[in-house]
Design a protein around this motif. Structure first.
Motif, PDB file in Angstrom:
ATOM      1  N   VAL A  65       0.846  -1.198   0.000  1.00  0.00           N
ATOM      2  CA  VAL A  65       0.000   0.000   0.000  1.00  0.00           C
ATOM      3  C   VAL A  65       0.882   1.249   0.000  1.00  0.00           C
ATOM      4  CG1 VAL A  65      -1.640   1.377   1.348  1.00  0.00           C
ATOM      5  CG2 VAL A  65      -2.023  -1.070   1.058  1.00  0.00           C
ATOM      6  N   SER A  66       1.893   1.275   0.845  1.00  0.00           N
ATOM      7  CA  SER A  66       2.794   2.432   0.910  1.00  0.00           C
ATOM      8  C   SER A  66       3.471   2.679  -0.430  1.00  0.00           C
ATOM      9  CB  SER A  66       3.852   2.221   1.994  1.00  0.00           C
ATOM     10  OG  SER A  66       3.245   2.203   3.257  1.00  0.00           O
ATOM     11  N   ARG A  67       3.919   1.612  -1.070  1.00  0.00           N
ATOM     12  CA  ARG A  67       4.575   1.740  -2.378  1.00  0.00           C
ATOM     13  C   ARG A  67       3.595   2.302  -3.414  1.00  0.00           C
ATOM     14  NH1 ARG A  67       5.004  -0.550  -7.081  1.00  0.00           N
ATOM     15  NH2 ARG A  67       3.582  -2.271  -6.687  1.00  0.00           N
ATOM     16  N   LEU A  68       2.364   1.806  -3.399  1.00  0.00           N
ATOM     17  CA  LEU A  68       1.364   2.277  -4.354  1.00  0.00           C
ATOM     18  C   LEU A  68       0.948   3.714  -4.071  1.00  0.00           C
ATOM     19  CD1 LEU A  68      -0.844  -0.917  -4.721  1.00  0.00           C
ATOM     20  CD2 LEU A  68       0.887  -0.056  -6.312  1.00  0.00           C
ATOM     21  N   LEU A  69       0.936   4.109  -2.810  1.00  0.00           N
ATOM     22  CA  LEU A  69       0.591   5.491  -2.475  1.00  0.00           C
ATOM     23  C   LEU A  69       1.601   6.475  -3.043  1.00  0.00           C
ATOM     24  CD1 LEU A  69      -0.740   5.190   1.172  1.00  0.00           C
ATOM     25  CD2 LEU A  69      -2.003   6.040  -0.811  1.00  0.00           C
ATOM     26  N   VAL A  70       2.862   6.102  -3.049  1.00  0.00           N
ATOM     27  CA  VAL A  70       3.889   6.964  -3.638  1.00  0.00           C
ATOM     28  C   VAL A  70       3.574   7.184  -5.111  1.00  0.00           C
ATOM     29  CG1 VAL A  70       6.339   7.096  -4.270  1.00  0.00           C
ATOM     30  CG2 VAL A  70       5.682   6.346  -1.974  1.00  0.00           C
ATOM     31  N   ALA A  71       3.196   6.118  -5.808  1.00  0.00           N
ATOM     32  CA  ALA A  71       2.836   6.239  -7.222  1.00  0.00           C
ATOM     33  C   ALA A  71       1.584   7.090  -7.391  1.00  0.00           C
ATOM     34  CB  ALA A  71       2.630   4.856  -7.837  1.00  0.00           C
ATOM     35  N   ALA A  72       0.611   6.908  -6.505  1.00  0.00           N
ATOM     36  CA  ALA A  72      -0.650   7.664  -6.599  1.00  0.00           C
ATOM     37  C   ALA A  72      -0.407   9.155  -6.432  1.00  0.00           C
ATOM     38  CB  ALA A  72      -1.642   7.163  -5.557  1.00  0.00           C
ATOM     39  N   VAL A  73       0.388   9.520  -5.464  1.00  0.00           N
ATOM     40  CA  VAL A  73       0.684  10.925  -5.205  1.00  0.00           C
ATOM     41  C   VAL A  73       1.432  11.531  -6.396  1.00  0.00           C
ATOM     42  CG1 VAL A  73       2.013  12.499  -3.723  1.00  0.00           C
ATOM     43  CG2 VAL A  73       0.618  10.700  -2.698  1.00  0.00           C
ATOM     44  N   ALA A  74       2.266  10.733  -7.042  1.00  0.00           N
ATOM     45  CA  ALA A  74       3.020  11.211  -8.206  1.00  0.00           C
ATOM     46  C   ALA A  74       2.139  11.291  -9.450  1.00  0.00           C
ATOM     47  CB  ALA A  74       4.211  10.291  -8.474  1.00  0.00           C
ATOM     48  N   GLY A  75       0.897  10.818  -9.343  1.00  0.00           N
ATOM     49  CA  GLY A  75      -0.008  10.858 -10.490  1.00  0.00           C
ATOM     50  C   GLY A  75       0.196   9.725 -11.475  1.00  0.00           C
ATOM     51  N   THR A  76       0.973   8.744 -11.081  1.00  0.00           N
ATOM     52  CA  THR A  76       1.231   7.589 -11.932  1.00  0.00           C
ATOM     53  C   THR A  76       0.065   6.608 -11.838  1.00  0.00           C
ATOM     54  OG1 THR A  76       3.589   7.825 -11.472  1.00  0.00           O
ATOM     55  CG2 THR A  76       2.865   5.711 -12.375  1.00  0.00           C
ATOM     56  N   PRO A  77      -0.477   6.179 -12.968  1.00  0.00           N
ATOM     57  CA  PRO A  77      -1.541   5.171 -12.899  1.00  0.00           C
ATOM     58  C   PRO A  77      -1.053   3.904 -12.200  1.00  0.00           C
ATOM     59  CG  PRO A  77      -1.405   6.095 -15.101  1.00  0.00           C
ATOM     60  CD  PRO A  77      -0.203   6.592 -14.340  1.00  0.00           C
ATOM     61  N   ARG A  96      -7.529   0.399  -0.318  1.00  0.00           N
ATOM     62  CA  ARG A  96      -6.780   1.137   0.702  1.00  0.00           C
ATOM     63  C   ARG A  96      -6.115   2.376   0.100  1.00  0.00           C
ATOM     64  NH1 ARG A  96      -3.136  -2.870   4.073  1.00  0.00           N
ATOM     65  NH2 ARG A  96      -2.932  -1.017   5.399  1.00  0.00           N
ATOM     66  N   VAL A  97      -5.644   2.261  -1.145  1.00  0.00           N
ATOM     67  CA  VAL A  97      -5.016   3.404  -1.805  1.00  0.00           C
ATOM     68  C   VAL A  97      -6.044   4.503  -2.046  1.00  0.00           C
ATOM     69  CG1 VAL A  97      -3.943   4.193  -3.953  1.00  0.00           C
ATOM     70  CG2 VAL A  97      -3.099   2.129  -2.826  1.00  0.00           C
ATOM     71  N   ILE A  98      -7.191   4.159  -2.649  1.00  0.00           N
ATOM     72  CA  ILE A  98      -8.158   5.213  -2.949  1.00  0.00           C
ATOM     73  C   ILE A  98      -8.837   5.752  -1.692  1.00  0.00           C
ATOM     74  CG2 ILE A  98      -8.507   4.527  -5.340  1.00  0.00           C
ATOM     75  CD1 ILE A  98     -11.156   3.250  -4.531  1.00  0.00           C
ATOM     76  N   ASP A  99      -8.795   4.978  -0.612  1.00  0.00           N
ATOM     77  CA  ASP A  99      -9.292   5.507   0.658  1.00  0.00           C
ATOM     78  C   ASP A  99      -8.403   6.652   1.135  1.00  0.00           C
ATOM     79  OD1 ASP A  99     -11.012   5.433   3.074  1.00  0.00           O
ATOM     80  OD2 ASP A  99      -9.156   4.752   4.057  1.00  0.00           O
ATOM     81  N   ARG A 100      -7.105   6.514   0.941  1.00  0.00           N
ATOM     82  CA  ARG A 100      -6.161   7.540   1.382  1.00  0.00           C
ATOM     83  C   ARG A 100      -5.916   8.618   0.336  1.00  0.00           C
ATOM     84  NH1 ARG A 100      -2.175   3.112   3.774  1.00  0.00           N
ATOM     85  NH2 ARG A 100      -3.369   2.563   5.615  1.00  0.00           N
TER      86      ARG A 100
END
Length: 112
Positions: A65-77, A96-100
């Protein structure tokens, strides 16, 4: 030596959080489905080694989840794979990612 324990509600909540069915968690832990069902119903408690294994699964999920959140914040699909874990594992990661980070872009990874 510590006496590591989990309540029936904690077992069930952890299983749901990481997106596994009763059967899938039983397979991951190397126990029968009836054992997991009994833990969640409060009939029995998992022994310390199995609690540790369940917490380790949660830790793996948390790291992903933490790894994917970094990608999400960077705008990476974020492309959720279809394996090797059960599909629910990856759906739970996405949830969990879209919740945060509600603006995260989720999709399934392409398969050849």
């Amino acid at each position: 030596m510590s006496d590591l324990k989990m309540s029936s509600a904690e077992v069930a909540a952890t299983r749901k959080l990481i997106g596994l069915t009763l059967s899938e968690l039983a397979d991951e832990l190397g126990v029968g489905i009836s054992a997991v069902r009994d833990w969640e119903r409060g009939r029995f408690s998992p022994r310390e080694g199995l609690v540790r294994a369940l917490l380790d699964l949660r830790e793996v999920h948390d790291r992903e989840v933490s790894r994917l959140l970094v990608a999400a914040v960077a705008g990476t699909p974020i492309h959720l794979p279809a394996g090797p874990k059960p599909k629910g594992w990856y759906l739970a990661l996405g949830a969990r990612v879209i919740d945060r980070f509600p603006d995260a872009i989720l999709d399934w990874a392409e398969h050849g």
